[in-house]
Design a protein around this motif. Sequence first.
Motif, short mmCIF file in Angstrom:
data_model
loop_
_atom_site.label_atom_id
_atom_site.label_comp_id
_atom_site.label_asym_id
_atom_site.label_seq_id
_atom_site.Cartn_x
_atom_site.Cartn_y
_atom_site.Cartn_z
N TRP A 1 55.79 39.51 27.53
CA TRP A 1 54.74 40.20 28.27
C TRP A 1 54.93 40.01 29.77
O TRP A 1 55.20 38.90 30.23
CB TRP A 1 53.35 39.69 27.88
CG TRP A 1 52.95 40.01 26.48
CD1 TRP A 1 53.22 39.29 25.35
CD2 TRP A 1 52.19 41.15 26.04
NE1 TRP A 1 52.68 39.91 24.26
CE2 TRP A 1 52.04 41.05 24.65
CE3 TRP A 1 51.63 42.22 26.71
CZ2 TRP A 1 51.36 41.99 23.91
CZ3 TRP A 1 50.93 43.17 25.98
CH2 TRP A 1 50.80 43.05 24.58
N LYS A 2 54.74 41.07 30.52
CA LYS A 2 54.75 40.98 31.98
C LYS A 2 53.33 40.65 32.44
O LYS A 2 52.42 41.45 32.28
CB LYS A 2 55.24 42.28 32.59
CG LYS A 2 56.70 42.55 32.29
CD LYS A 2 57.18 43.84 32.94
CE LYS A 2 58.67 44.04 32.65
NZ LYS A 2 59.18 45.29 33.27
N VAL A 3 53.18 39.46 32.99
CA VAL A 3 51.85 38.93 33.30
C VAL A 3 51.73 38.65 34.81
O VAL A 3 52.66 38.13 35.42
CB VAL A 3 51.58 37.63 32.52
CG1 VAL A 3 50.15 37.15 32.74
CG2 VAL A 3 51.87 37.83 31.04
N ALA A 4 50.59 38.99 35.36
CA ALA A 4 50.26 38.62 36.74
C ALA A 4 49.01 37.77 36.71
O ALA A 4 48.17 37.92 35.82
CB ALA A 4 50.01 39.87 37.60
N ASN A 5 48.89 36.84 37.64
CA ASN A 5 47.64 36.08 37.71
C ASN A 5 47.11 36.06 39.14
O ASN A 5 47.89 36.05 40.11
CB ASN A 5 47.82 34.67 37.13
CG ASN A 5 48.54 33.72 38.04
OD1 ASN A 5 48.01 33.27 39.05
ND2 ASN A 5 49.79 33.38 37.68
N VAL A 6 45.79 36.11 39.24
CA VAL A 6 45.12 36.24 40.53
C VAL A 6 44.13 35.09 40.70
O VAL A 6 43.20 34.95 39.89
CB VAL A 6 44.37 37.59 40.62
CG1 VAL A 6 43.63 37.69 41.95
CG2 VAL A 6 45.34 38.75 40.44
N PRO A 7 44.30 34.27 41.72
CA PRO A 7 43.34 33.18 41.96
C PRO A 7 42.05 33.71 42.58
O PRO A 7 42.07 34.62 43.42
CB PRO A 7 44.08 32.27 42.94
CG PRO A 7 45.00 33.19 43.68
CD PRO A 7 45.41 34.26 42.69
N LEU A 8 40.94 33.16 42.16
CA LEU A 8 39.64 33.52 42.73
C LEU A 8 39.16 32.35 43.58
O LEU A 8 38.90 31.26 43.07
CB LEU A 8 38.63 33.82 41.61
CG LEU A 8 39.05 34.95 40.65
CD1 LEU A 8 37.98 35.15 39.58
CD2 LEU A 8 39.30 36.25 41.41
N VAL A 9 39.08 32.59 44.88
CA VAL A 9 38.77 31.53 45.84
C VAL A 9 37.52 31.91 46.62
O VAL A 9 37.41 33.04 47.13
CB VAL A 9 39.94 31.32 46.83
CG1 VAL A 9 39.62 30.18 47.81
CG2 VAL A 9 41.24 31.04 46.07
N ASN A 10 36.57 30.98 46.71
CA ASN A 10 35.35 31.24 47.48
C ASN A 10 35.68 31.60 48.92
O ASN A 10 36.50 30.95 49.57
CB ASN A 10 34.45 30.00 47.46
CG ASN A 10 33.58 29.94 46.22
OD1 ASN A 10 33.67 30.81 45.36
ND2 ASN A 10 32.73 28.92 46.13
N GLY A 11 35.03 32.64 49.41
CA GLY A 11 35.23 33.05 50.79
C GLY A 11 36.38 34.01 51.00
O GLY A 11 36.59 34.50 52.10
N ILE A 12 37.16 34.25 49.96
CA ILE A 12 38.28 35.19 50.05
C ILE A 12 38.08 36.30 49.03
O ILE A 12 37.95 36.03 47.83
CB ILE A 12 39.63 34.48 49.79
CG1 ILE A 12 39.85 33.36 50.81
CG2 ILE A 12 40.78 35.49 49.83
CD1 ILE A 12 41.12 32.57 50.60
N LYS A 13 38.04 37.52 49.50
CA LYS A 13 37.82 38.64 48.60
C LYS A 13 39.03 38.82 47.68
O LYS A 13 40.17 38.72 48.12
CB LYS A 13 37.60 39.93 49.39
CG LYS A 13 36.28 40.00 50.12
CD LYS A 13 36.12 41.36 50.80
CE LYS A 13 34.77 41.46 51.49
NZ LYS A 13 34.59 42.79 52.14
#
Length: 306
Positions: free
Chosen positions: A174-186
């Motif tokens: 599978w081709k997978v991407a991951n996105v971090p969710l950080v407070n203060g950054i959209k």
Amino acid sequence: MDNQTPKKPTKPIYVVSGGKGLAGNNMVQSLLIQYPNNNVPVIIVPNVISEDEIEKVILKAKKNGGLVTHTMVIPSLRKRLIELANQHEVKQIDFMGELASHLDGELGISSLESPGLFREINQQYFNRIDAIEFTLRQDDGMSPERLNNAEIILCGVSRAGKTPLSVYLAMYGWKVANVPLVNGIKPPRELFEVDPQRVFGLHIGLQHLIAHRIKRLKSFNNMDNTLYIDERKVREEIRNANFIFERGGFTVIHVSNKPIESTANEVLNIMNDRFDYGGRKIVSPYKDSEVTGFEDNIGQSPGQGF
């Protein structure tokens, strides 16, 4: 003599193949690497199935003084290439002929004469390599403009397990991407533009997350980063991540105290329920003709089936 600096621009090496040219290119590159800064252009000429195509390559090599290497498995085309090279006084190196002739006599059976058969038989292996390369290049929010090329997208707070889960899924092709969710950054806008049915939000409990973060800080001998493990701050991060999951309509996967294999199976079961892949892995939902340029040839545009 200084073998680190070539004297002058060198003539090209052509790799001619009835398949993709990977075998011949690997042989050429494995030798060229022994000559640092060699500046030798290697030109792969794949899918050669006619004498006209062979003649075009030979004439190009004659014009620029290039060398023609080849891995032709069809004897008639291999013979014709050698004939044309000799006729036009073009140097050629046959990577296959002598070995093929030996095997013909030694084994006493007929060759299938099928170009690209090795890659076809090992396609699952190559799919996995492509998926792993893609996933590593899309780790931790890199290149968000290419999120639409991912088959699965994971998002969550720091230490929610995005990277190990991404790599584990990539091992299955599978081709997978991951996105971090950080407070203060959209979050990147692209996260909300892809099909939400293939986006998964990783939700982790407060105490489990703090425990993971403490372990991380200890590994770096950096226990001074108190905000990273402050209960109030961490609780706020989790709350904001849940808000983003809801906003995007993402599928929430609870990962607290769960082995990575269990989480991966949950994701894959959901994917297989939602989309028609015709098997474990996995027929890509994208069309080969829609390749858009990730790593020159890796990466695809979304098809209509997703």
